[in-house]
Write a protein that holds these residues in place. Structure first.
Motif, PDB file in Angstrom:
ATOM      1  N   PRO A 247      16.882  57.009  89.827  1.00 39.97           N
ATOM      2  CA  PRO A 247      18.047  57.533  89.127  1.00 39.97           C
ATOM      3  C   PRO A 247      19.281  57.346  90.001  1.00 39.97           C
ATOM      4  CG  PRO A 247      16.748  59.327  90.037  1.00 39.97           C
ATOM      5  CD  PRO A 247      15.982  58.065  90.311  1.00 39.97           C
ATOM      6  N   ILE A 248      20.374  56.923  89.417  1.00 41.50           N
ATOM      7  CA  ILE A 248      21.606  56.723  90.174  1.00 41.50           C
ATOM      8  C   ILE A 248      22.217  58.083  90.464  1.00 41.50           C
ATOM      9  CG2 ILE A 248      23.915  55.714  90.166  1.00 41.50           C
ATOM     10  CD1 ILE A 248      22.855  53.491  88.416  1.00 41.50           C
ATOM     11  N   GLU A 249      22.412  58.378  91.742  1.00 40.40           N
ATOM     12  CA  GLU A 249      22.875  59.691  92.161  1.00 40.40           C
ATOM     13  C   GLU A 249      24.379  59.708  92.393  1.00 40.40           C
ATOM     14  OE1 GLU A 249      20.643  60.705  95.598  1.00 40.40           O
ATOM     15  OE2 GLU A 249      18.731  60.841  94.521  1.00 40.40           O
ATOM     16  N   ARG A 250      24.942  60.895  92.231  1.00 38.78           N
ATOM     17  CA  ARG A 250      26.365  61.092  92.491  1.00 38.78           C
ATOM     18  C   ARG A 250      26.608  61.010  94.001  1.00 38.78           C
ATOM     19  NH1 ARG A 250      30.309  63.750  89.615  1.00 38.78           N
ATOM     20  NH2 ARG A 250      28.717  64.312  88.067  1.00 38.78           N
ATOM     21  N   SER A 251      27.346  60.018  94.424  1.00 36.83           N
ATOM     22  CA  SER A 251      27.584  59.850  95.855  1.00 36.83           C
ATOM     23  C   SER A 251      28.776  58.941  96.068  1.00 36.83           C
ATOM     24  CB  SER A 251      26.347  59.258  96.539  1.00 36.83           C
ATOM     25  OG  SER A 251      26.609  58.984  97.892  1.00 36.83           O
ATOM     26  N   ARG A 252      29.728  59.396  96.854  1.00 35.97           N
ATOM     27  CA  ARG A 252      30.874  58.553  97.180  1.00 35.97           C
ATOM     28  C   ARG A 252      30.468  57.422  98.110  1.00 35.97           C
ATOM     29  NH1 ARG A 252      35.556  63.071  98.580  1.00 35.97           N
ATOM     30  NH2 ARG A 252      35.612  64.082  96.534  1.00 35.97           N
ATOM     31  N   ARG A 253      29.560  57.723  99.003  1.00 35.56           N
ATOM     32  CA  ARG A 253      29.149  56.750 100.021  1.00 35.56           C
ATOM     33  C   ARG A 253      28.146  55.753  99.478  1.00 35.56           C
ATOM     34  NH1 ARG A 253      25.166  57.547 104.508  1.00 35.56           N
ATOM     35  NH2 ARG A 253      25.703  56.110 106.169  1.00 35.56           N
ATOM     36  N   GLY A 254      27.492  56.100  98.384  1.00 36.77           N
ATOM     37  CA  GLY A 254      26.384  55.314  97.875  1.00 36.77           C
ATOM     38  C   GLY A 254      25.075  55.980  98.239  1.00 36.77           C
ATOM     39  N   GLN A 255      23.978  55.512  97.665  1.00 37.35           N
ATOM     40  CA  GLN A 255      22.685  56.107  97.958  1.00 37.35           C
ATOM     41  C   GLN A 255      21.760  55.063  98.545  1.00 37.35           C
ATOM     42  OE1 GLN A 255      21.971  56.604  93.479  1.00 37.35           O
ATOM     43  NE2 GLN A 255      19.876  56.611  94.252  1.00 37.35           N
ATOM     44  N   PHE A 256      20.898  55.511  99.430  1.00 42.04           N
ATOM     45  CA  PHE A 256      19.968  54.594 100.084  1.00 42.04           C
ATOM     46  C   PHE A 256      18.658  54.596  99.316  1.00 42.04           C
ATOM     47  CE2 PHE A 256      16.800  53.305 103.241  1.00 42.04           C
ATOM     48  CZ  PHE A 256      17.411  52.168 103.765  1.00 42.04           C
ATOM     49  N   VAL A 257      18.169  53.400  98.983  1.00 41.24           N
ATOM     50  CA  VAL A 257      16.902  53.238  98.267  1.00 41.24           C
ATOM     51  C   VAL A 257      15.897  52.617  99.227  1.00 41.24           C
ATOM     52  CG1 VAL A 257      15.742  52.198  96.290  1.00 41.24           C
ATOM     53  CG2 VAL A 257      18.133  52.942  96.091  1.00 41.24           C
ATOM     54  N   TYR A 258      14.812  53.325  99.470  1.00 41.96           N
ATOM     55  CA  TYR A 258      13.795  52.883 100.429  1.00 41.96           C
ATOM     56  C   TYR A 258      12.866  51.873  99.760  1.00 41.96           C
ATOM     57  CZ  TYR A 258       9.920  53.301 103.767  1.00 41.96           C
ATOM     58  OH  TYR A 258       8.938  53.058 104.690  1.00 41.96           O
ATOM     59  N   THR A 259      12.585  50.746 100.437  1.00 45.51           N
ATOM     60  CA  THR A 259      11.713  49.722  99.873  1.00 45.51           C
ATOM     61  C   THR A 259      10.499  49.427 100.745  1.00 45.51           C
ATOM     62  OG1 THR A 259      13.060  47.986 100.896  1.00 45.51           O
ATOM     63  CG2 THR A 259      13.602  48.610  98.633  1.00 45.51           C
ATOM     64  N   GLY A 260      10.364  50.095 101.879  1.00 48.36           N
ATOM     65  CA  GLY A 260       9.193  49.896 102.724  1.00 48.36           C
ATOM     66  C   GLY A 260       9.299  48.753 103.695  1.00 48.36           C
ATOM     67  N   GLY A 261      10.401  48.045 103.704  1.00 50.74           N
ATOM     68  CA  GLY A 261      10.617  46.925 104.605  1.00 50.74           C
ATOM     69  C   GLY A 261      11.977  46.327 104.325  1.00 50.74           C
ATOM     70  N   ALA A 262      12.400  45.389 105.170  1.00 49.92           N
ATOM     71  CA  ALA A 262      13.712  44.780 104.994  1.00 49.92           C
ATOM     72  C   ALA A 262      13.709  43.866 103.767  1.00 49.92           C
ATOM     73  CB  ALA A 262      14.099  43.995 106.238  1.00 49.92           C
ATOM     74  N   PRO A 263      14.495  44.179 102.734  1.00 48.90           N
ATOM     75  CA  PRO A 263      14.502  43.323 101.534  1.00 48.90           C
ATOM     76  C   PRO A 263      15.364  42.085 101.749  1.00 48.90           C
ATOM     77  CG  PRO A 263      15.988  45.171 101.220  1.00 48.90           C
ATOM     78  CD  PRO A 263      15.345  45.363 102.570  1.00 48.90           C
ATOM     79  N   SER A 264      14.837  40.920 101.400  1.00 48.24           N
ATOM     80  CA  SER A 264      15.621  39.700 101.500  1.00 48.24           C
ATOM     81  C   SER A 264      16.540  39.545 100.313  1.00 48.24           C
ATOM     82  CB  SER A 264      14.699  38.476 101.597  1.00 48.24           C
ATOM     83  OG  SER A 264      13.860  38.397 100.448  1.00 48.24           O
ATOM     84  N   SER A 265      16.304  40.295  99.261  1.00 53.06           N
ATOM     85  CA  SER A 265      17.175  40.262  98.092  1.00 53.06           C
ATOM     86  C   SER A 265      16.892  41.485  97.244  1.00 53.06           C
ATOM     87  CB  SER A 265      16.938  39.003  97.264  1.00 53.06           C
ATOM     88  OG  SER A 265      15.635  39.052  96.684  1.00 53.06           O
ATOM     89  N   VAL A 266      17.837  41.821  96.398  1.00 50.88           N
ATOM     90  CA  VAL A 266      17.662  42.912  95.439  1.00 50.88           C
ATOM     91  C   VAL A 266      18.185  42.437  94.099  1.00 50.88           C
ATOM     92  CG1 VAL A 266      18.159  45.313  94.884  1.00 50.88           C
ATOM     93  CG2 VAL A 266      18.011  44.615  97.271  1.00 50.88           C
ATOM     94  N   GLU A 267      17.429  42.652  93.040  1.00 48.90           N
ATOM     95  CA  GLU A 267      17.822  42.208  91.707  1.00 48.90           C
ATOM     96  C   GLU A 267      17.707  43.363  90.722  1.00 48.90           C
ATOM     97  OE1 GLU A 267      15.008  39.217  90.844  1.00 48.90           O
ATOM     98  OE2 GLU A 267      15.411  38.066  92.666  1.00 48.90           O
ATOM     99  N   MET A 268      18.701  43.504  89.866  1.00 49.81           N
ATOM    100  CA  MET A 268      18.611  44.488  88.802  1.00 49.81           C
ATOM    101  C   MET A 268      17.904  43.877  87.611  1.00 49.81           C
ATOM    102  SD  MET A 268      21.487  46.411  86.516  1.00 49.81           S
ATOM    103  CE  MET A 268      21.307  45.142  85.243  1.00 49.81           C
ATOM    104  N   GLU A 269      16.927  44.607  87.062  1.00 53.28           N
ATOM    105  CA  GLU A 269      16.239  44.124  85.874  1.00 53.28           C
ATOM    106  C   GLU A 269      16.622  44.912  84.625  1.00 53.28           C
ATOM    107  OE1 GLU A 269      12.310  41.856  87.172  1.00 53.28           O
ATOM    108  OE2 GLU A 269      12.013  44.006  86.977  1.00 53.28           O
ATOM    109  N   GLN A 270      16.916  46.186  84.804  1.00 54.54           N
ATOM    110  CA  GLN A 270      17.328  46.982  83.654  1.00 54.54           C
ATOM    111  C   GLN A 270      18.030  48.240  84.142  1.00 54.54           C
ATOM    112  OE1 GLN A 270      14.202  47.974  80.941  1.00 54.54           O
ATOM    113  NE2 GLN A 270      15.465  49.308  79.686  1.00 54.54           N
ATOM    114  N   LEU A 271      18.945  48.742  83.351  1.00 50.68           N
ATOM    115  CA  LEU A 271      19.654  49.966  83.679  1.00 50.68           C
ATOM    116  C   LEU A 271      19.769  50.831  82.435  1.00 50.68           C
ATOM    117  CD1 LEU A 271      21.305  51.566  85.777  1.00 50.68           C
ATOM    118  CD2 LEU A 271      23.332  50.371  84.934  1.00 50.68           C
ATOM    119  N   GLY A 272      19.232  52.022  82.502  1.00 44.81           N
ATOM    120  CA  GLY A 272      19.485  52.991  81.450  1.00 44.81           C
ATOM    121  C   GLY A 272      18.321  53.351  80.575  1.00 44.81           C
ATOM    122  N   SER A 273      17.265  52.550  80.529  1.00 41.66           N
ATOM    123  CA  SER A 273      16.139  52.868  79.666  1.00 41.66           C
ATOM    124  C   SER A 273      14.986  53.388  80.496  1.00 41.66           C
ATOM    125  CB  SER A 273      15.677  51.631  78.891  1.00 41.66           C
ATOM    126  OG  SER A 273      14.520  51.926  78.147  1.00 41.66           O
TER     127      SER A 273
END
Length: 506
Positions: free
Chosen positions: A420-446
């Motif tokens: 869930p996208i959280e209220r944050s001026r600085r942004g929120q950190f999403v943990y992935t278990g390792g250094a991600p070489s890329s991040v892609e959005m697949e869907q937002l809102g459903s």
């Protein structure tokens, strides 16, 4: 002469009455608040104990047995009295919250569950949640398998339901409350044997938590401050600032360090040394383990319950605690002022709501018309910045509360997740278990979408195949945004590994 004598007697009475008018309220204001209060939640209550303001020495001396290298001594002054939960939040209290709000914890929403007890240690399974941690529990056991966000949502509900500002304690508030005027390793003494008097740990707990309140309380009347479950604090983990401090709170992660929140108190899975007053622990705020729980703090006064915006510093709509040092305790309870502020908040919320609606509508028009909800690419303003073992997500305010479904590549392996996208001026950190070489959005809102079970290049098929079905032109419209073009240029992979969630603390 009698009338004159009579008039001479009246002024003292008038003065006494005037003095009473002035002094009685002053005496009432100076009186101490009740040493304990109980907040009625319907079928259950939360008992709160007064913790007075004061000075104490935070940390441990260099010669203390079991000391960690992050326990530097410092003098701390806490300037405000607070109420603190007499016990950690229990299963029964958390169940009341869930019953009233329909809230689902992050372990329940995620595809991988939490880390429960499998008979040998903690392991991650879908069935492990706060309801089923892997060992028997009753309503009197401390709730576990709750994340920092889950705990924040609970305090937000308490604030709105009771009119009293609730939150998680700061690390300094927690240690001050634990010590209750002592400076020994444990509040029951210095020897390891003292740990058994005050809490449940690896040496005496067995295979799971125990009902709260069975061990010796401290001088403030607080139970289970050591052992049973670790307790979330508001602070980000970091080294103590040198020198004396007043109402300290670490409101952001130290530069170059991954954002982790503080946990205090030790647990049924840890050795006795972790029950010490100064012992510190930290974990990713999204971790969900069968020995992680929390305790609440509350303001001294309560106003009428309201569904209005929480007081500054209280958890926001997503449960994330706002990084305010002391404004959490500045809640105004005077009826007149509260009414004026409430009116202003109402007007402000209407204006903000209209602006947000217009902005959202304008964004949709830019990408193909006001009625179209499925768009190519990500909505304007959504950005990802990989760092460490995760990525920073930033989104505009009108998307707060929406669910982002993403995929990323860690060591060449695709992982999918949703947050869930959280209220944050600085942004929120999403943990992935390792250094991600890329991040892609697949869907937002459903929220109905889940990680596709397929493999290989066909993994992207559910995105394209369901586009018409979810757009409202077919059946079962789900709403939200879907990405036609990936945000990053990472290649597809032949094997899609399911996202396994957050690692165990151990």
């Amino acid at each position: 002469m009698q009338p004159f004598a009579s008039t001479r007697r009246r002024p003292p009475k008038v003065l006494l009455a005037a003095a009473a008018v002035v002094l009685v309220p002053a005496a009432a204001a100076a009186a101490d608040p009740p040493p304990a209060v109980a907040v009625d939640l319907g079928s259950v209550k939360i008992e709160l104990v007064l913790v007075k303001a004061g000075r104490f020495r935070q940390g441990s001396p260099p010669q203390e047995a079991g000391r960690g290298d992050d326990e530097a001594l410092r003098d701390v002054t806490l300037s405000r009295d607070v109420y603190m939960g007499k016990y950690p939040v229990t299963v029964g209290q958390f169940a009341r919250f869930v019953e009233e709000t329909g809230y689902r914890t992050e372990a329940e929403v995620g595809a991988s569950g939490g880390f429960g007890f499998d008979g040998k240690g903690l392991s991650q399974r879908k069935e492990f949640t706060w309801r089923t941690p892997g060992f028997p529990q009753t309503d009197q056991h401390p709730v576990t398998l709750v994340t920092f966000k889950d705990a924040g949502e609970f305090t937000r509900w308490l604030t709105q339901r009771t009119g009293r500002a609730f939150d998680l304690p700061t690390e300094a508030q927690w240690e001050h409350a634990y010590r209750a005027g002592t400076q020994t390793r444990f509040y029951a003494g210095d020897a390891d044997s003292a740990a058994a008097l005050l809490g449940w740990f690896k040496g005496n707990a067995g295979s799971g938590t125990r009902p709260v309140g069975q061990k010796q309380p401290n001088a403030f009347g607080l139970h289970d401050m050591g052992g049973n479950v670790y307790e979330w604090c508001r602070d980000f983990y970091g080294p103590y600032a040198p020198g004396p401090a007043v109402d300290p709170e670490q409101t952001s992660a130290p530069a170059g360090d991954k954002p982790r929140r503080v946990l205090r108190g030790g647990s049924w899975l840890k050795d006795a040394k972790h029950l010490r007053a100064a012992a510190r622990y930290r974990n990713d705020p999204g971790s969900r383990n069968a020995d992680n729980g929390f305790r609440v703090v509350a303001a001294l006064e309560a106003s009428a319950p309201s569904a209005a915006a929480p007081a500054p510093g209280a958890p926001g709509p997503t449960g994330a605690t706002r990084p305010a040092k002391s404004s959490f305790w500045s809640t105004v309870s005077a009826g007149t002022i509260a009414a004026l502020v409430g009116g202003g908040l109402f007007v402000g919320s209407v204006v903000v709501g209209l602006v947000g609606a217009l902005a959202s509508r304008g964004a949709r028009r830019k990408v193909g018309g006001a009625r179209r909800k499925l768009v190519a690419g990500a909505p304007p303003g959504v950005t990802f910045r990989p760092q460490g073992d995760g990525f920073w997500l930033k989104a505009p305010p009108h998307l707060y509360g929406a669910t982002l479904h993403y995929r990323c590549f860690v060591n060449g392996v695709m992982r999918r997740g949703s947050v869930p996208i959280e209220r944050s001026r600085r942004g929120q950190f999403v943990y992935t278990g390792g250094a991600p070489s890329s991040v892609e959005m697949e869907q937002l809102g459903s929220a109905a979408w889940a990680a596709a079970p397929g493999a290989g290049r066909g993994a992207a098929a559910p995105v394209a195949a369901s586009r018409g079905r979810r757009s409202g032109r077919g059946g079962g419209g789900g709403g939200g945004h879907r990405a036609r073009n990936r945000i990053s240029s990472a290649p597809d992979v032949d094997v899609v590994a399911p996202f396994r969630g957050y690692p165990s603390a151990y």
